[in-house]
Design an enzyme around this catalytic site. Structure first.
Site, PDB file in Angstrom:
ATOM      1  N   HIS A   1      21.709  51.802  47.405  1.00  0.00           N
ATOM      2  CA  HIS A   1      22.161  51.022  46.244  1.00  0.00           C
ATOM      3  C   HIS A   1      20.976  50.700  45.331  1.00  0.00           C
ATOM      4  O   HIS A   1      21.051  50.856  44.111  1.00  0.00           O
ATOM      5  CB  HIS A   1      22.837  49.726  46.731  1.00  0.00           C
ATOM      6  CG  HIS A   1      23.285  48.807  45.631  1.00  0.00           C
ATOM      7  ND1 HIS A   1      24.608  48.508  45.394  1.00  0.00           N
ATOM      8  CD2 HIS A   1      22.585  48.104  44.705  1.00  0.00           C
ATOM      9  CE1 HIS A   1      24.697  47.684  44.366  1.00  0.00           C
ATOM     10  NE2 HIS A   1      23.479  47.412  43.930  1.00  0.00           N
ATOM     11  N   GLU A   2      19.861  50.272  45.957  1.00  0.00           N
ATOM     12  CA  GLU A   2      18.687  49.875  45.149  1.00  0.00           C
ATOM     13  C   GLU A   2      17.976  51.072  44.552  1.00  0.00           C
ATOM     14  O   GLU A   2      17.547  51.031  43.392  1.00  0.00           O
ATOM     15  CB  GLU A   2      17.725  49.038  46.007  1.00  0.00           C
ATOM     16  CG  GLU A   2      18.330  47.755  46.572  1.00  0.00           C
ATOM     17  CD  GLU A   2      19.082  46.912  45.558  1.00  0.00           C
ATOM     18  OE1 GLU A   2      20.111  46.304  45.922  1.00  0.00           O
ATOM     19  OE2 GLU A   2      18.674  46.886  44.371  1.00  0.00           O
TER      20      GLU A   2
END
Ligand code: 4LI
Ligand code: NI
Length: 186
Positions: free
Chosen positions: A156-157
């Site tokens: 996600h990051e």
């Protein structure tokens, strides 16, 4: 200290840009950015402080989310129980997923993002296991293998550094479509 007003929201072009690699040794500015991003995560996970400062809790915060198009993201994944050591605590630079499982993984409750005010429902299809190579704040190259929740958080990051938001991975025709090749993670 970052407040919610400092978090860039979906619609801001910085969230859809390819972020620039960071160089070493880190500038004083980049060292402060790293410290400030980690500070946000620590405060956001404290129920008293997040209430006091009205912060949405998060386990990851990427530099584009605070307006800096740089390949840097803070990650703070708590341990299972209150007093456990965190599963991961660090600021990673120039991360690259160098290998991954064929099997997919998705959080069974879906994903949230500090930059997306309205939750978008659905399974966010990602790799179940990944090997990530990155540079730590000292500029040392680190390689780690992750699975399940930590693997999802890192993906996600890292997506944020490439202008990708979580809902880009949700099946538009059937957001909650299940398939046997995907592991649904609690
Ligand atoms: C729409 N349904 C949902 O969001 C969702 C709904 C239920 C369960 C999950 C598991 C969901 N999913 C989800 N929950 C989280 N948190 C759980 C609560 N936690 C937290 C909260 C309070 C104190 C300390 C902490 Cl630690 C903070 C982190 N975080 C992410 N993401 C996606 S990967 C990056 C990460 C992120 O930091 N987002 C801001 N997804
Ligand atoms: Ni996000």
């Amino acid at each position: 200290m970052y407040l919610m007003k400092d978090i860039t929201r979906d619609g801001n072009p910085v969230l859809r840009q390819e972020a620039s690699k960071v160089t070493f040794p880190l500038s004083a500015e980049n060292e402060k950015l790293a410290a400030d991003m980690m500070e946000y995560l620590v405060i956001s996970q404290d129920e008293t402080l997040n209430e006091k400062y009205k912060l949405r809790p998060g386990v990851g915060l990427a530099a584009p989310q605070v307006g800096h198009s740089k390949q840097m993201t803070a990650i703070l994944i708590p341990g299972e129980y209150e007093d456990d050591e965190p599963l991961f605590k660090g600021v990673i630079c120039n991360p690259v997923i160098i290998s991954h499982s064929v099997q997919n993984g998705a959080l069974e409750m879906g994903e949230g993002c500090l930059s997306v005010d309205e939750d978008v429902p659905g399974f966010v299809i990602r790799h179940e296991r990944i090997t990530v190579r990155f540079q730590n704040l000292a500029g040392e190259t680190v390689k780690i293998r992750l699975k399940d929740y930590p693997a999802i958080v890192f993906q996600h990051e890292i997506d944020h550094l490439h202008g990708i938001l979580y809902y880009d991975h949700i099946n538009k025709l059937d957001p909650w479509a299940e398939d046997e090749d995907t592991k649904y993670i609690k």
